[in-house]
Design a protein around this motif. Structure first.
Motif, PDB file in Angstrom:
ATOM      1  N   ASN A  10       0.507  -1.532   0.376  1.00  0.00           N
ATOM      2  CA  ASN A  10       0.446  -0.068  -0.267  1.00  0.00           C
ATOM      3  C   ASN A  10       0.742   1.309  -0.156  1.00  0.00           C
ATOM      4  O   ASN A  10       0.651   2.078  -0.510  1.00  0.00           O
ATOM      5  N   ARG A 126     -12.838   1.273  -4.286  1.00  0.00           N
ATOM      6  CA  ARG A 126     -12.058  -0.180  -3.331  1.00  0.00           C
ATOM      7  C   ARG A 126     -12.241   0.429  -1.752  1.00  0.00           C
ATOM      8  O   ARG A 126     -11.660  -0.585  -0.810  1.00  0.00           O
ATOM      9  N   ASP A 130     -11.589  -3.374   0.128  1.00  0.00           N
ATOM     10  CA  ASP A 130     -10.921  -4.048   1.283  1.00  0.00           C
ATOM     11  C   ASP A 130     -11.187  -4.270   2.131  1.00  0.00           C
ATOM     12  O   ASP A 130     -10.571  -5.215   2.682  1.00  0.00           O
ATOM     13  N   SER A 138      -6.846  -2.912  -3.938  1.00  0.00           N
ATOM     14  CA  SER A 138      -6.863  -2.042  -3.967  1.00  0.00           C
ATOM     15  C   SER A 138      -5.849  -0.584  -3.942  1.00  0.00           C
ATOM     16  O   SER A 138      -6.163   0.544  -4.325  1.00  0.00           O
ATOM     17  N   SER A 139      -4.486  -1.337  -3.417  1.00  0.00           N
ATOM     18  CA  SER A 139      -3.636  -0.242  -2.970  1.00  0.00           C
ATOM     19  C   SER A 139      -2.635  -0.009  -4.181  1.00  0.00           C
ATOM     20  O   SER A 139      -2.315   1.318  -4.778  1.00  0.00           O
ATOM     21  N   ASP A 142      -4.718   2.966  -6.960  1.00  0.00           N
ATOM     22  CA  ASP A 142      -4.161   4.666  -6.449  1.00  0.00           C
ATOM     23  C   ASP A 142      -2.954   4.946  -7.636  1.00  0.00           C
ATOM     24  O   ASP A 142      -3.069   6.160  -8.799  1.00  0.00           O
ATOM     25  N   GLY A 181      -9.853  -2.232 -11.262  1.00  0.00           N
ATOM     26  CA  GLY A 181     -10.813  -1.959  -9.810  1.00  0.00           C
ATOM     27  C   GLY A 181     -12.099  -3.514 -10.184  1.00  0.00           C
ATOM     28  O   GLY A 181     -11.795  -4.609  -9.298  1.00  0.00           O
TER      29      GLY A 181
END
Length: 475
Positions: A10, A126, A130, A138-139, A142, A181
Motif C-alpha cells: 500500500n 476500493r 478493502d 485496492s492499493s 492508487d 478494480g
C-alpha cells in the motif's frame, strides 16, 4: 499476506501515486501559472465536498460490513445506494449552478458533475476490495489512477488545452482505476435484501460525520481561503499541503491495512489483547516517515518548494505547520480506525462532530486575523484536539499502550539525519541539486540509524522482506 507486507504494498503504491502527482503538479504550476492552478485547486476542493455529500458515510459502511462476514450482498446494495445518492446530488448541483459557478469564478458545474461520477466509482470499488481483505489490490489502484491522470493531464496541458485538459485527465484517471478494480471484485450471487440496506444504514448514519471530518481536515482551509485570499496564494498553500502529504503516506497505509483485520477479529471474538497489540504497532510506525520529514523540511523545505516555480518558497512556514498537522492527524487516525473496527461508530461520531466544529470556527476566525497562517494553525490545532479525544475514548474500550521508546528512537535517528544534512549544507551549499543529493543521503542515514537502534524495527523489516539482508544474517 502479512500485515507488514500489505502495508508496504500500500505504501509503495501510494508513494508512486504521490510522486506521479508531484511531477504533474510541477508541470501544471509552471504551465498554468499560479492563478489558473489556484482555480483548478478551488474546483477540486469544491468537488471533494460534493463527493463527501454524495457518499454520506457509505464507503466506510461498505468496508465495515463486507469485512465482517460473507453473509449478505453488501456489494450490490452498496452500489445501488451510491447510484441513488449520486442522482440526487447531481440534480441539486445543476439546479444551484448559478451560485456554484459564481463562487468558483468559472463555469464549472458540469465539470464537477462528470468528475463526481468517476470519483464515486473508484471510491466504492476500493471500499469493496478493502472489505474483502484485498487491500494489496485496492492499493495498486492508487498509482494506476494517479499515473494515468498525470500522464493525460501533462499531455493535454502542454498541448495547449489549459485547465480543461487538467480536468479531463482527472476524470479519465479515476475511470481507468474503476474499470481495473471492478475486475477483482467478488459479487455475491444473491440479490440484496432490505436487511443489507439496513445494516449499511446502521453504520453509515454515524460514519458520515467521519467523512466530513476527513474532508474538513483535507480542504476546509482551502475553501475558507478561497473566500478571503487570491487564487495565486491558494496555489502556494495547496502545493505545501500536497507535499506535506507525501510524508504521511505510510501511516495511512498501516491504518488502511489493519482496519479490515481489526474488524474481523472484533466481530469473531473479544480478542482485546490482540487488538491492543495491533494498535500499538500502528502507533509505533505511524510517524516512521513523517517525523524525519518534518525535521528535514525544517532544513531544506524552502529550497524544495522552489521546484514548483518562482514564489512558491513563500509557503515554507506554512509547509512546516502542515507537516506537523499531518503528524498529529496520523496518530489520531489510528485511534479512530480502531474504534470503528470495534463497531463503536457512535464514539467516532462525537469526536468527528467536535473536530469539524472546532476546525470550522478556527478557520474563519484565524484566517480573518492571520490569513493563510491562520488556516494552517486551525488545521494543526483541531488535529491535536482530535488526537487527544481519540486517545481518551479508545482507552475506554481497549488497552492503549503508547510505544514511547520506538517513537523516541525515530526522533533520535531523525536528529542524526539532520546533523548530516546540515553539515552538507555548510560544507557545500544549499542549491537545489545539492539539496536533492543531501535528501537521499539523509534518508539513508535515518533508516540505517533506526535499524541500528531498534531491535523491534529490525525484526519487523526482516519478517516482511522476501529475502535476507546481510545485516540480519547473524541475528
Amino acid at each position: 499476506m502479512r500485515y507488514g507486507q500489505t502495508s508496504i504494498v500500500n505504501f509503495v503504491s501510494r508513494l508512486v501515486m504521490s510522486f506521479s502527482g508531484f511531477f504533474a503538479t510541477i508541470v501544471l504550476t509552471r504551465t498554468l501559472g499560479q492563478e489558473q492552478y489556484g482555480t483548478y485547486v478551488v474546483v477540486l476542493s469544491v468537488l471533494a465536498w460534493v463527493v463527501m455529500a454524495a457518499q454520506l458515510g457509505l464507503p466506510a459502511a461498505i468496508r465495515k460490513r463486507v469485512s465482517e462476514s460473507d453473509d449478505g450482498n453488501f456489494v450490490l446494495s452498496g452500489i445501488a445506494s451510491q447510484f441513488g445518492l449520486y442522482l440526487v446530488v447531481a440534480v441539486s448541483l445543476w439546479v444551484g449552478r448559478p451560485y456554484l459557478n459564481g463562487f468558483i469564478g468559472i463555469e464549472a458545474t458540469w465539470i464537477i458533475i462528470v468528475i463526481l461520477a468517476t470519483r464515486l466509482g473508484v471510491v466504492i470499488i476500493r471500499s469493496v476490495l478493502d472489505g474483502q481483505h484485498l487491500v494489496h489490490i485496492s492499493s495498486i489502484l492508487d498509482p494506476i489512477e494517479w499515473t494515468s491522470r498525470s500522464i493525460i493531464q501533462v499531455s493535454l496541458v502542454v498541448s495547449g488545452f489549459g485547465i480543461g485538459g487538467a480536468f479531463a485527465g482527472y476524470a479519465i484517471g479515476a475511470l481507468v482505476a474503476t474499470i481495473i478494480g471492478a475486475y477483482f471484485v467478488s459479487v455475491p450471487t444473491s440479490l440484496p435484501s432490505r436487511y443489507e440496506f439496513q445494516r449499511l444504514k446502521s453504520f453509515a448514519q454515524f460514519s458520515w460525520v467521519g467523512s466530513i471530518k476527513g474532508r474538513t481536515f483535507m480542504s476546509m482551509d482551502t475553501i475558507a481561503l478561497a473566500a478571503f485570499v487570491p487564487h495565486s496564494q491558494i496555489a502556494i498553500y495547496e502545493v505545501a499541503w500536497s507535499l506535506a502529504g507525501i510524508f504521511s503516506i505510510f501511516g495511512g497505509s498501516i491504518r488502511r491495512t489493519l482496519f479490515p483485520e481489526l474488524s474481523k477479529i472484533s466481530s469473531e471474538s473479544d480478542a482485546r489483547d490482540e487488538i491492543s497489540g495491533l494498535l500499538r504497532v500502528s502507533l509505533a510506525y505511524s510517524g516512521l516517515f513523517i517525523i524525519p520529514g518534518l525535521v528535514g523540511s525544517a532544513l531544506v523545505g524552502d529550497v524544495v518548494l522552489t521546484i514548483y516555480g518562482t514564489g512558491f518558497d513563500a509557503g515554507y512556514y506554512i509547509f512546516l505547520i502542515l507537516i506537523f498537522a499531518r503528524l498529529l492527524y496520523g496518530y489520531m487516525g489510528q485511534f479512530m480506525s480502531t474504534i470503528n473496527a470495534l463497531d463503536r461508530p457512535e464514539i467516532t461520531f462525537y469526536i468527528n462532530i467536535v473536530f469539524v466544529i472546532v476546525n470550522l470556527i478556527m478557520n474563519v476566525v484565524l484566517i480573518l486575523e492571520f490569513g493563510w497562517y491562520g488556516a494552517a494553525t486551525a488545521t494543526m490545532a483541531s488535529s491535536g484536539l482530535g488526537l487527544l479525544l481519540g486517545y481518551y475514548y479508545t482507552r475506554q474500550i481497549v488497552d492503549v499502550v503508547i510505544p514511547v521508546r520506538e517513537i523516541f528512537k525515530q526522533m533520535v535517528a531523525a536528529g542524526i539525519m539532520a546533523l548530516i544534512v546540515l553539515l552538507g549544507q555548510i560544507l557545500i551549499d544549499s542549491s537545489l541539486p545539492v539539496v536533492i543529493i543531501l535528501i537521499c543521503i539523509g534518508v539513508t542515514v535515518y533508516f540505517v540509524s533506526l535499524l541500528s537502534f531498534s531491535k523491534e524495527f529490525r525484526t519487523i523489516v526482516e519478517e516482511n522482506l522476501p529475502f535476507t539482508l546481510p545485516m540480519f544474517s547473524s541475528k
